[in-house]
Design a protein around this motif. Structure first.
Motif, mmCIF file in Angstrom:
data_model
loop_
_atom_site.group_PDB
_atom_site.id
_atom_site.type_symbol
_atom_site.label_atom_id
_atom_site.label_comp_id
_atom_site.label_asym_id
_atom_site.label_seq_id
_atom_site.Cartn_x
_atom_site.Cartn_y
_atom_site.Cartn_z
ATOM 1 N N LEU A 126 0.841 -1.191 0.000
ATOM 2 C CA LEU A 126 0.000 0.000 0.000
ATOM 3 C C LEU A 126 0.883 1.251 0.000
ATOM 4 O O LEU A 126 1.938 1.280 0.644
ATOM 5 N N THR A 127 0.451 2.292 -0.713
ATOM 6 C CA THR A 127 1.206 3.549 -0.798
ATOM 7 C C THR A 127 0.307 4.706 -0.379
ATOM 8 O O THR A 127 -0.850 4.791 -0.802
ATOM 9 N N ASP A 154 -5.513 9.230 1.680
ATOM 10 C CA ASP A 154 -5.634 8.608 0.367
ATOM 11 C C ASP A 154 -4.549 7.557 0.217
ATOM 12 O O ASP A 154 -3.356 7.852 0.365
ATOM 13 N N THR A 155 -4.961 6.321 -0.089
ATOM 14 C CA THR A 155 -4.015 5.222 -0.236
ATOM 15 C C THR A 155 -4.216 4.549 -1.581
ATOM 16 O O THR A 155 -5.332 4.511 -2.107
ATOM 17 N N VAL A 156 -3.132 4.002 -2.113
ATOM 18 C CA VAL A 156 -3.170 3.331 -3.418
ATOM 19 C C VAL A 156 -2.777 1.881 -3.248
ATOM 20 O O VAL A 156 -1.740 1.565 -2.654
ATOM 21 N N SER A 158 -1.722 -0.781 -5.768
ATOM 22 C CA SER A 158 -1.376 -0.924 -7.174
ATOM 23 C C SER A 158 -1.409 -2.374 -7.636
ATOM 24 O O SER A 158 -1.704 -2.662 -8.794
ATOM 25 N N ASN A 159 -1.089 -3.297 -6.740
ATOM 26 C CA ASN A 159 -1.125 -4.733 -7.021
ATOM 27 C C ASN A 159 -1.729 -5.434 -5.807
ATOM 28 O O ASN A 159 -1.786 -4.860 -4.720
ATOM 29 N N PRO A 160 -2.187 -6.687 -5.989
ATOM 30 C CA PRO A 160 -2.666 -7.420 -4.809
ATOM 31 C C PRO A 160 -1.614 -7.388 -3.713
ATOM 32 O O PRO A 160 -0.435 -7.656 -3.946
ATOM 33 N N LEU A 161 -2.036 -7.019 -2.499
ATOM 34 C CA LEU A 161 -1.084 -6.848 -1.415
ATOM 35 C C LEU A 161 -0.552 -8.188 -0.936
ATOM 36 O O LEU A 161 -1.266 -9.198 -0.925
#
Length: 348
Positions: A126-127, A154-156, A158-161
């Motif tokens: 998570l970013t 706000d979190t992103v 981008s790929n399955p964690l």
């Protein structure tokens, strides 16, 4: 000339870097104020309790152990004493950094980020983006500028964690481990959509949004590992590529997080400033944040902005360059030299 920021003295930034390095060592962040230890008699034996204020500001108490003098009781007592000492150090360090002008967020937001950290979400992929990430970027660059107080997180994803070591929990369950009574709500961005946000009840303004990459702005996308519908935002894969370790400061916490590379953060802000619909205030904030980071990066890492701009996806480059045109006067007001650099990049 209107200066967008000022640099911290080297000794002050060293204090921040020391706290940054220490923050990365935390596996678990205990949520609440440092508190104190109380001793209570039960018959002839003494037992230990930890009294503190939780994330909602309510007095709380947890049993530590005992009896006094037993190996088990003394070990439990020492563990909590060490935790309190570390927490007191964070409180004191953050207080001093806040006085110097470092960006510090509200404590409920800090507790929320601590809960995400405790469940391995940042280390799992998570970013953090948005204005909280902007403040963290300013701190890491060693500059002081308006950090735009906001309670939105706000979190992103981008790929399955990668959450192999964490029991399956919904995002709502994880947020509630902060001790704050989060509820799930519809975003209201588009009628009938399933995209969700997470908020505190009543007049509390703290919001947590989960975002994913997608060309259809605001479209709901299921994130199965969270049992949640995220909101689509274009070019988030570009934004979080090459993300960096960072730290978020609040009154009681120094939370290790990941934020975007500063140059990519600035360039994506130029794009997002014009991709927002009917949000002129946020668009203006995007432009100012982008201009500030562009200048700070040209100060410290000349050439990184050019690399980030050239790497921006072609499908959004036209809109991003229009955002750069809006940022240009602000950059020029800070530095004619950096304005010339941005002008050259816009012209290609």
């Amino acid at each position: 000339m209107k200066q967008l920021y000022s640099a911290f003295q080297a000794t002050y930034h060293t204090e921040f870097e020391n706290l940054f390095q220490w923050a990365q060592t935390q596996e678990i962040i205990y949520i609440g104020t440092p508190g104190r230890i109380e001793e209570r008699l039960r018959g002839t034996d003494t037992f230990f309790y930890h009294r503190f204020y939780d994330a909602s500001g309510n007095q709380s108490e947890k049993y530590i152990g005992g009896p006094s003098g037993t190996p088990e009781g003394e070990l439990a007592l020492k563990n909590v004493q060490d935790r309190i000492s570390s927490a007191d150090m964070v409180v004191q360090s953050v207080r001093e950094l806040r006085k110097l002008g470092f960006a510090v967020i509200e404590d409920k937001a800090g507790a929320t980020l601590a809960a995400l950290h405790n469940h391995g979400l940042f280390s799992g992929g998570l970013t953090l983006i948005g204005s909280h990430a902007y403040g963290a970027i300013l701190n890491k660059l060693g500059v002081k500028a308006p950090s735009y107080l906001t309670e939105d997180i706000d979190t992103v994803r981008s790929n399955p964690l990668s959450l192999a070591t964490t029991p399956q929990m919904s995002l709502l369950d994880i947020l509630q481990t902060s001790g704050l009574p989060f509820i799930k709500a519809k975003t209201g961005l588009r009628s009938g959509d399933k995209s969700e946000t997470y908020k505190l009840p009543g007049r509390e303004k703290l919001l947590v949004d989960l975002l994913v990459n997608g060309s259809d702005i605001g479209a709901p996308i299921l994130v199965p590992e969270f049992e949640a519908y995220a909101q689509a935002v274009p070019h988030l894969d570009y934004l979080v590529d090459g993300r960096l370790e960072s730290v978020i400061l609040s009154k009681n916490y120094a939370v290790p997080v990941y934020t975007p590379n500063p140059a990519r953060f600035a360039i994506h802000k130029l794009f997002s400033s014009l991709s927002r619909i009917n949000q002129p205030a946020k668009s203006g904030k995007d432009i100012l944040q982008a201009a500030t980071v562009i200048c700070a990066m040209e100060d410290k890492y000349p050439g990184d902005i050019e690399d980030a701009l050239n790497a921006f996806p072609d499908s959004g480059k036209g809109l991003m360059l229009k955002g750069a045109e809006k940022a240009l006067p602000i950059v020029q007001s800070h530095s004619e030299q950096y304005g010339d650099v941005l002008r050259r990049l816009i012209d290609g």
